[in-house]
Scaffold this motif. Structure first.
Motif, mmCIF file in Angstrom:
data_model
loop_
_atom_site.group_PDB
_atom_site.id
_atom_site.type_symbol
_atom_site.label_atom_id
_atom_site.label_comp_id
_atom_site.label_asym_id
_atom_site.label_seq_id
_atom_site.Cartn_x
_atom_site.Cartn_y
_atom_site.Cartn_z
ATOM 1 N N PHE A 52 -28.104 -15.666 -27.968
ATOM 2 C CA PHE A 52 -27.275 -16.355 -28.490
ATOM 3 C C PHE A 52 -26.940 -18.098 -28.042
ATOM 4 O O PHE A 52 -26.735 -18.421 -27.413
ATOM 5 C CB PHE A 52 -26.032 -16.593 -29.197
ATOM 6 N N LYS A 53 -29.009 -18.732 -28.568
ATOM 7 C CA LYS A 53 -29.183 -19.948 -27.925
ATOM 8 C C LYS A 53 -27.783 -20.765 -27.986
ATOM 9 O O LYS A 53 -28.041 -22.128 -27.197
ATOM 10 C CB LYS A 53 -30.090 -20.718 -28.033
ATOM 11 N N GLU A 54 -27.212 -20.519 -29.030
ATOM 12 C CA GLU A 54 -25.857 -21.639 -29.477
ATOM 13 C C GLU A 54 -24.503 -21.715 -28.852
ATOM 14 O O GLU A 54 -24.284 -23.079 -28.559
ATOM 15 C CB GLU A 54 -25.562 -21.591 -30.214
ATOM 16 N N PHE A 55 -24.907 -20.696 -27.755
ATOM 17 C CA PHE A 55 -23.873 -21.083 -26.687
ATOM 18 C C PHE A 55 -24.389 -21.499 -25.217
ATOM 19 O O PHE A 55 -23.991 -22.441 -24.417
ATOM 20 C CB PHE A 55 -23.589 -19.683 -26.028
ATOM 21 N N GLY A 89 -21.883 -17.481 -22.206
ATOM 22 C CA GLY A 89 -19.779 -18.414 -23.694
ATOM 23 C C GLY A 89 -19.484 -19.207 -22.179
ATOM 24 O O GLY A 89 -19.347 -19.994 -22.714
ATOM 25 N N GLY A 90 -19.220 -18.963 -20.751
ATOM 26 C CA GLY A 90 -18.085 -20.396 -20.574
ATOM 27 C C GLY A 90 -19.509 -21.137 -19.672
ATOM 28 O O GLY A 90 -18.594 -22.534 -19.121
ATOM 29 N N HIS A 110 -28.207 -13.007 -17.198
ATOM 30 C CA HIS A 110 -29.478 -12.439 -18.776
ATOM 31 C C HIS A 110 -28.330 -13.187 -19.538
ATOM 32 O O HIS A 110 -27.142 -13.659 -19.344
ATOM 33 C CB HIS A 110 -29.468 -10.960 -19.213
ATOM 34 N N LEU A 111 -28.789 -13.260 -20.913
ATOM 35 C CA LEU A 111 -28.624 -14.507 -21.658
ATOM 36 C C LEU A 111 -28.250 -14.119 -22.881
ATOM 37 O O LEU A 111 -27.884 -14.324 -24.132
ATOM 38 C CB LEU A 111 -29.491 -15.134 -22.255
ATOM 39 N N HIS A 112 -27.437 -12.812 -22.712
ATOM 40 C CA HIS A 112 -26.094 -12.100 -23.755
ATOM 41 C C HIS A 112 -24.945 -12.885 -24.042
ATOM 42 O O HIS A 112 -24.576 -12.921 -22.670
ATOM 43 C CB HIS A 112 -25.706 -10.667 -23.483
#
Ligand code: ZN
Length: 267
Positions: free
Chosen positions: A141-144, A111-112, A104-106
């Protein structure tokens, strides 16, 4: 079918710390670390698949959004804890990774991802819809995510989940029965779990935050309940894990203690 999955390795990529008595009613005060688990699966024919990617050091910046996240969820992370560094230490080049599954996209799962360019990113249809909707509650957090995220997606549609495993519909990733993907709602929409029949092993992402906490589900307090996408679905997911465990399936969740995960993987 034997040894199609050659190995499954585990890396912990940072952790957050939470007070148990703030999550569950009626438990003694005790701080627990929840490690961001990443799994590296080696398929005999198709090579390495990465399951999640851990935290990113940029989360330690003090922007308002990240400060709120860290206030609720204090994060401990060093640069060397990030997945690119773990792989380097293990002698595995980023180019050797052929696909990434994002459960999922948490932020502790995506992050990596910036260290792996061009390759396919696998998510479920339900997860994609949530990404597309982009509400604050979905905690994406789409910026990741990489700029070409959408282009690289392989979306697992529900109609392609036609492999029945213990009564659960699953998607056969390589069409050889070795690597099955299962969507479980509750913590987030369309959370992608993985089952490896050869190893009788189920990786259950954040269906719960630790297998030892499974029986505390009914005692979860209001705020942590609100963090879940849908608590009644969450309880169904917990029941699914209980059923699998009763059938003798070995289960690990992403935030289990590293010692437990390594123990189960070594069995
Ligand atoms: Zn999560």
């Amino acid at each position: 079918m034997s040894n199609i999955i050659e190995e499954i390795r585990y890396f912990s990529c940072g952790y957050c710390t939470n007070e148990m008595s703030r999550i569950f009613k009626g438990v003694p005060k005790k701080k627990l670390n929840f490690y961001a688990g990443v799994f590296l699966i080696k398929h005999r024919k198709y090579g390495y698949v990465l399951y999640d990617t851990g935290y990113n050091i940029r989360l330690l910046k003090n922007t308002i959004k990240y400060m709120i996240y860290k206030k609720l969820n204090p994060v401990t992370l060093k640069r060397e804890d990030m997945i690119d560094n773990h792989l380097k230490k293990a002698g595995i080049k980023a180019e050797e990774i052929k696909r990434i599954i994002l459960s999922h996209l948490h932020p502790d799962h995506i992050g990596g991802i910036e260290y792996f360019s061009d390759i396919e990113i696998i998510i479920t249809e339900e997860c994609f819809r949530e990404y597309d909707k982009s509400s604050f509650k979905s905690l994406i957090f789409k910026e990741f995510l990489p700029k070409d995220f959408e282009k690289r997606l392989k979306i697992i549609n529900s109609e392609n989940r036609n492999k029945n495993i213990y009564g659960i519909e699953s998607y056969d990733l390589f069409n050889d029965g070795s690597f099955l993907l299962i969507s479980i709602n509750g913590h987030s929409k369309g959370q992608c779990c993985a089952f490896f029949p050869e190893k009788n092993l189920f990786i259950a992402s954040d269906v719960c935050w630790g297998m030892e906490l499974l029986l505390l589900t009914e005692k979860m307090k209001f705020l942590p309940k609100m963090v879940q996408d849908n608590f009644s679905e969450y309880k169904k997911g917990v029941e699914t894990l209980k059923k699998l465990a009763e059938k003798g399936v070995k289960i690990i969740v992403s935030h289990d203690p590293p010692e437990r995960i390594r123990g189960v993987l070594d069995e």
